[in-house]
Design an enzyme around this catalytic site. Structure first.
Site, PDB file in Angstrom:
ATOM      1  N   GLY A  53     105.221 -80.074  80.681  1.00  0.00           N
ATOM      2  CA  GLY A  53     106.106 -80.648  81.775  1.00  0.00           C
ATOM      3  C   GLY A  53     105.281 -81.493  82.665  1.00  0.00           C
ATOM      4  CB  CYS A  54     105.278 -82.879  85.935  1.00  0.00           C
ATOM      5  SG  CYS A  54     104.506 -83.992  87.236  1.00  0.00           S
TER       6      CYS A  54
END
EC number: 1.8.4.11
Length: 216
Positions: A53-54
């Site tokens: 993810g981020c």
């Protein structure tokens, strides 16, 4: 002509990827937390790339692990050399947001790092992580040795059993060996949540414990 949204759920095909550049992006080569270099030979240390993810929150997960020498964020797994953040966000590079983890294998086992990886995100979501949607948020493990690859596959299979029992779907994590080229992200993204303590972190695990690394 395809709009940017067309690349949020699929990888760019041949001829669709942005060209990038031959020159690496400028990098201040010092880790804000521990003072170690972000880029180097790292003789005697092991390396792995994780996508979960981020990368702002993902990097913090690993710089806090004892035995980790340094971490850096970048882009990997795609087609565009030395991509910028805005290019990666377009979906037209094929990269995922990745964390390079350099660690002392005598101080922390690869299995312990895998446990941190699996428990820190939901690896069943495909081309997204929570509210962050796009190919850049896909789950990935990019291995630097065959032993890492074998351990990653075994851990995936073990964790899949736990996730299935908890009602989750199939793991979609991309596991590759050898690791693709890691392109360092822009300076501001490095150790982002140390520079911006109230910055965005969208990471959220499943709450399902990973059965590996418990006794390492």
């Amino acid at each position: 002509m395809l709009g940017i949204g067309a690349f949020k759920q699929r990888m760019p095909r041949s001829g669709e990827a942005l060209p990038g550049r031959t020159q690496a992006l400028p990098l201040h080569n010092t880790h804000l937390i521990n003072g170690h270099p972000l880029r180097g030979e790292f003789t005697g240390l092991a390396q792995v790339q994780f996508g979960l993810g981020c990368f702002w929150g993902a990097e913090r997960k690993f710089w806090n692990v004892p035995g980790v020498y340094t971490t850096a964020v970048g882009y990997a797994g795609g087609k565009t050399p030395n991509a910028t953040y805005s290019e990666v966000c377009s979906g037209q590079t094929g990269h995922t947001e990745a964390v390079l983890v350099v660690y002392d294998a005598q101080a922390v086992s690869f299995e312990q790092l895998l446990r941190t990886f699996w428990e820190s995100h939901d690896p069943t979501q495909g081309m997204q992580q929570g509210n962050d949607v796009g190919t850049q948020y896909r789950s990935a493990i990019y291995c630097s040795t065959q032993a890492q690859y074998d351990a990653a596959i075994a851990s995936r299979d073990a964790y899949q059993q736990q996730l299935t029992a908890a009602g989750y779907g199939d793991i979609t994590t991309e596991i590759l060996y050898p690791a693709p080229t890691f392109y360092y992200a822009e300076d501001d993204h490095q150790q982002y949540l140390a520079k911006h303590p109230n910055g965005y972190c969208g990471l959220g695990g499943t709450g399902v414990s990973c059965p590996i690394g418990l006794d390492a």
